[in-house]
Scaffold this motif. Structure first.
Motif, PDB file in Angstrom:
ATOM      1  N   MET A 285      -0.341   1.308   6.750  1.00 56.05           N
ATOM      2  CA  MET A 285       0.942   1.212   7.439  1.00 56.05           C
ATOM      3  C   MET A 285       1.735  -0.005   6.951  1.00 56.05           C
ATOM      4  SD  MET A 285       2.560   2.960   9.519  1.00 56.05           S
ATOM      5  CE  MET A 285       4.023   2.870  10.438  1.00 56.05           C
ATOM      6  N   THR A 286       1.046  -1.069   6.639  1.00 59.81           N
ATOM      7  CA  THR A 286       1.729  -2.270   6.159  1.00 59.81           C
ATOM      8  C   THR A 286       2.468  -1.992   4.852  1.00 59.81           C
ATOM      9  OG1 THR A 286       0.086  -3.671   7.213  1.00 59.81           O
ATOM     10  CG2 THR A 286       1.431  -4.680   5.500  1.00 59.81           C
ATOM     11  N   LYS A 287       1.812  -1.253   3.955  1.00 59.93           N
ATOM     12  CA  LYS A 287       2.446  -0.914   2.686  1.00 59.93           C
ATOM     13  C   LYS A 287       3.708  -0.088   2.919  1.00 59.93           C
ATOM     14  CE  LYS A 287       1.468   1.306  -1.729  1.00 59.93           C
ATOM     15  NZ  LYS A 287       0.475   2.049  -2.513  1.00 59.93           N
ATOM     16  N   THR A 288       3.644   0.863   3.834  1.00 59.63           N
ATOM     17  CA  THR A 288       4.803   1.696   4.156  1.00 59.63           C
ATOM     18  C   THR A 288       5.935   0.852   4.727  1.00 59.63           C
ATOM     19  OG1 THR A 288       3.391   3.601   4.541  1.00 59.63           O
ATOM     20  CG2 THR A 288       5.588   3.672   5.523  1.00 59.63           C
ATOM     21  N   LEU A 289       5.605  -0.044   5.625  1.00 63.79           N
ATOM     22  CA  LEU A 289       6.616  -0.912   6.240  1.00 63.79           C
ATOM     23  C   LEU A 289       7.273  -1.814   5.201  1.00 63.79           C
ATOM     24  CD1 LEU A 289       8.057  -1.855   8.779  1.00 63.79           C
ATOM     25  CD2 LEU A 289       6.175  -3.428   9.177  1.00 63.79           C
ATOM     26  N   THR A 290       6.470  -2.419   4.332  1.00 58.09           N
ATOM     27  CA  THR A 290       7.061  -3.302   3.322  1.00 58.09           C
ATOM     28  C   THR A 290       7.921  -2.510   2.340  1.00 58.09           C
ATOM     29  OG1 THR A 290       5.065  -3.200   1.948  1.00 58.09           O
ATOM     30  CG2 THR A 290       5.257  -5.060   3.484  1.00 58.09           C
ATOM     31  N   PHE A 291       7.509  -1.267   2.013  1.00 56.72           N
ATOM     32  CA  PHE A 291       8.337  -0.442   1.139  1.00 56.72           C
ATOM     33  C   PHE A 291       9.656  -0.092   1.823  1.00 56.72           C
ATOM     34  CE2 PHE A 291       9.886   3.559  -0.599  1.00 56.72           C
ATOM     35  CZ  PHE A 291      10.041   3.192  -1.924  1.00 56.72           C
ATOM     36  N   ALA A 292       9.611   0.218   3.115  1.00 59.37           N
ATOM     37  CA  ALA A 292      10.844   0.535   3.857  1.00 59.37           C
ATOM     38  C   ALA A 292      11.796  -0.660   3.846  1.00 59.37           C
ATOM     39  CB  ALA A 292      10.505   0.935   5.283  1.00 59.37           C
ATOM     40  N   ILE A 293      11.265  -1.846   4.052  1.00 58.61           N
ATOM     41  CA  ILE A 293      12.102  -3.055   4.026  1.00 58.61           C
ATOM     42  C   ILE A 293      12.714  -3.242   2.643  1.00 58.61           C
ATOM     43  CG2 ILE A 293      12.032  -5.576   4.159  1.00 58.61           C
ATOM     44  CD1 ILE A 293       9.880  -5.190   6.396  1.00 58.61           C
ATOM     45  N   LEU A 294      11.907  -3.024   1.620  1.00 57.19           N
ATOM     46  CA  LEU A 294      12.403  -3.133   0.249  1.00 57.19           C
ATOM     47  C   LEU A 294      13.506  -2.107  -0.008  1.00 57.19           C
ATOM     48  CD1 LEU A 294      12.062  -4.416  -2.567  1.00 57.19           C
ATOM     49  CD2 LEU A 294      10.376  -2.636  -3.028  1.00 57.19           C
ATOM     50  N   HIS A 295      13.289  -0.882   0.433  1.00 56.23           N
ATOM     51  CA  HIS A 295      14.270   0.199   0.243  1.00 56.23           C
ATOM     52  C   HIS A 295      15.589  -0.141   0.941  1.00 56.23           C
ATOM     53  CE1 HIS A 295      14.723   4.745  -0.392  1.00 56.23           C
ATOM     54  NE2 HIS A 295      15.906   4.260  -0.107  1.00 56.23           N
ATOM     55  N   PHE A 296      15.520  -0.567   2.198  1.00 59.99           N
ATOM     56  CA  PHE A 296      16.733  -0.950   2.925  1.00 59.99           C
ATOM     57  C   PHE A 296      17.447  -2.092   2.210  1.00 59.99           C
ATOM     58  CE2 PHE A 296      14.476   0.868   6.721  1.00 59.99           C
ATOM     59  CZ  PHE A 296      15.387   1.871   6.974  1.00 59.99           C
ATOM     60  N   SER A 297      16.676  -3.062   1.749  1.00 62.83           N
ATOM     61  CA  SER A 297      17.261  -4.227   1.080  1.00 62.83           C
ATOM     62  C   SER A 297      17.976  -3.842  -0.205  1.00 62.83           C
ATOM     63  CB  SER A 297      16.177  -5.263   0.773  1.00 62.83           C
ATOM     64  OG  SER A 297      15.573  -5.698   1.958  1.00 62.83           O
ATOM     65  N   VAL A 298      17.354  -2.987  -0.997  1.00 63.65           N
ATOM     66  CA  VAL A 298      17.972  -2.557  -2.253  1.00 63.65           C
ATOM     67  C   VAL A 298      19.230  -1.744  -1.970  1.00 63.65           C
ATOM     68  CG1 VAL A 298      17.667  -1.073  -4.283  1.00 63.65           C
ATOM     69  CG2 VAL A 298      15.846  -2.653  -3.604  1.00 63.65           C
TER      70      VAL A 298
ATOM     71  N   GLY B  19      25.603  -1.999   5.134  1.00 61.36           N
ATOM     72  CA  GLY B  19      24.687  -1.722   6.238  1.00 61.36           C
ATOM     73  C   GLY B  19      24.586  -0.242   6.552  1.00 61.36           C
ATOM     74  N   ALA B  20      25.731   0.432   6.528  1.00 60.76           N
ATOM     75  CA  ALA B  20      25.733   1.872   6.817  1.00 60.76           C
ATOM     76  C   ALA B  20      24.931   2.636   5.767  1.00 60.76           C
ATOM     77  CB  ALA B  20      27.168   2.394   6.887  1.00 60.76           C
ATOM     78  N   VAL B  21      25.159   2.324   4.513  1.00 60.70           N
ATOM     79  CA  VAL B  21      24.423   3.000   3.443  1.00 60.70           C
ATOM     80  C   VAL B  21      22.937   2.668   3.528  1.00 60.70           C
ATOM     81  CG1 VAL B  21      24.093   3.111   0.936  1.00 60.70           C
ATOM     82  CG2 VAL B  21      26.394   3.214   1.896  1.00 60.70           C
ATOM     83  N   ALA B  22      22.612   1.422   3.847  1.00 61.98           N
ATOM     84  CA  ALA B  22      21.204   1.017   3.962  1.00 61.98           C
ATOM     85  C   ALA B  22      20.495   1.764   5.078  1.00 61.98           C
ATOM     86  CB  ALA B  22      21.113  -0.492   4.198  1.00 61.98           C
ATOM     87  N   LEU B  23      21.218   2.212   6.083  1.00 59.85           N
ATOM     88  CA  LEU B  23      20.610   2.992   7.162  1.00 59.85           C
ATOM     89  C   LEU B  23      20.599   4.491   6.868  1.00 59.85           C
ATOM     90  CD1 LEU B  23      22.105   1.165  10.264  1.00 59.85           C
ATOM     91  CD2 LEU B  23      19.780   0.999   9.368  1.00 59.85           C
ATOM     92  N   VAL B  24      21.689   4.994   6.306  1.00 56.09           N
ATOM     93  CA  VAL B  24      21.829   6.431   6.101  1.00 56.09           C
ATOM     94  C   VAL B  24      21.039   6.911   4.885  1.00 56.09           C
ATOM     95  CG1 VAL B  24      23.481   8.267   5.550  1.00 56.09           C
ATOM     96  CG2 VAL B  24      24.041   6.554   7.280  1.00 56.09           C
ATOM     97  N   GLU B  25      21.124   6.208   3.783  1.00 53.42           N
ATOM     98  CA  GLU B  25      20.497   6.663   2.538  1.00 53.42           C
ATOM     99  C   GLU B  25      18.986   6.857   2.671  1.00 53.42           C
ATOM    100  OE1 GLU B  25      18.351   6.568  -1.102  1.00 53.42           O
ATOM    101  OE2 GLU B  25      18.427   4.872   0.270  1.00 53.42           O
ATOM    102  N   PRO B  26      18.239   5.913   3.232  1.00 52.61           N
ATOM    103  CA  PRO B  26      16.799   6.154   3.378  1.00 52.61           C
ATOM    104  C   PRO B  26      16.479   7.326   4.304  1.00 52.61           C
ATOM    105  CG  PRO B  26      17.243   3.817   3.511  1.00 52.61           C
ATOM    106  CD  PRO B  26      18.571   4.523   3.566  1.00 52.61           C
ATOM    107  N   ALA B  27      17.276   7.527   5.328  1.00 53.10           N
ATOM    108  CA  ALA B  27      17.046   8.654   6.238  1.00 53.10           C
ATOM    109  C   ALA B  27      17.260   9.980   5.498  1.00 53.10           C
ATOM    110  CB  ALA B  27      17.963   8.561   7.452  1.00 53.10           C
ATOM    111  N   VAL B  28      18.341  10.075   4.737  1.00 53.66           N
ATOM    112  CA  VAL B  28      18.614  11.287   3.970  1.00 53.66           C
ATOM    113  C   VAL B  28      17.542  11.479   2.901  1.00 53.66           C
ATOM    114  CG1 VAL B  28      20.248  12.361   2.351  1.00 53.66           C
ATOM    115  CG2 VAL B  28      21.090  11.227   4.421  1.00 53.66           C
ATOM    116  N   ASN B  29      17.166  10.400   2.254  1.00 52.09           N
ATOM    117  CA  ASN B  29      16.146  10.462   1.216  1.00 52.09           C
ATOM    118  C   ASN B  29      14.813  10.953   1.772  1.00 52.09           C
ATOM    119  OD1 ASN B  29      15.510  10.200  -1.456  1.00 52.09           O
ATOM    120  ND2 ASN B  29      15.305   7.988  -1.417  1.00 52.09           N
TER     121      ASN B  29
END
Length: 64
Positions: free
Chosen positions: A1-14, A30-40
């Motif tokens: 779970m830690t790996k998943t969480l750190t990847f999510a943080i990295l994804h949002f940051s990028v 901020g909007a793209v950082a929230l929407v893009e990972p959800a769509v992805n």
């Protein structure tokens, strides 16, 4: 779970950083950082379903 969480943080940051650098807008970034990972995530789910069917067909062809 830690790996998943750190990847999510990295994804949002990028997503935020790239969008911010392109637009100069914190709000759009901020909007793209929230929407893009959800769509992805949704796209990835369907990609896995299609890929699974492709693998099944390949396995059936090899078995035949």
């Amino acid at each position: 779970m830690t790996k998943t969480l750190t990847f999510a943080i990295l994804h949002f940051s990028v997503a935020f950083t790239v969008t911010y650098l392109l637009t100069g807008s914190v709000i759009i970034g901020g909007a793209v950082a929230l929407v893009e990972p959800a769509v992805n995530t949704v796209v990835f789910y369907f990609h896995e379903k299609v890929w699974s069917k492709f693998e099944q067909r390949s396995n059936n062809a090899v078995s035949a």
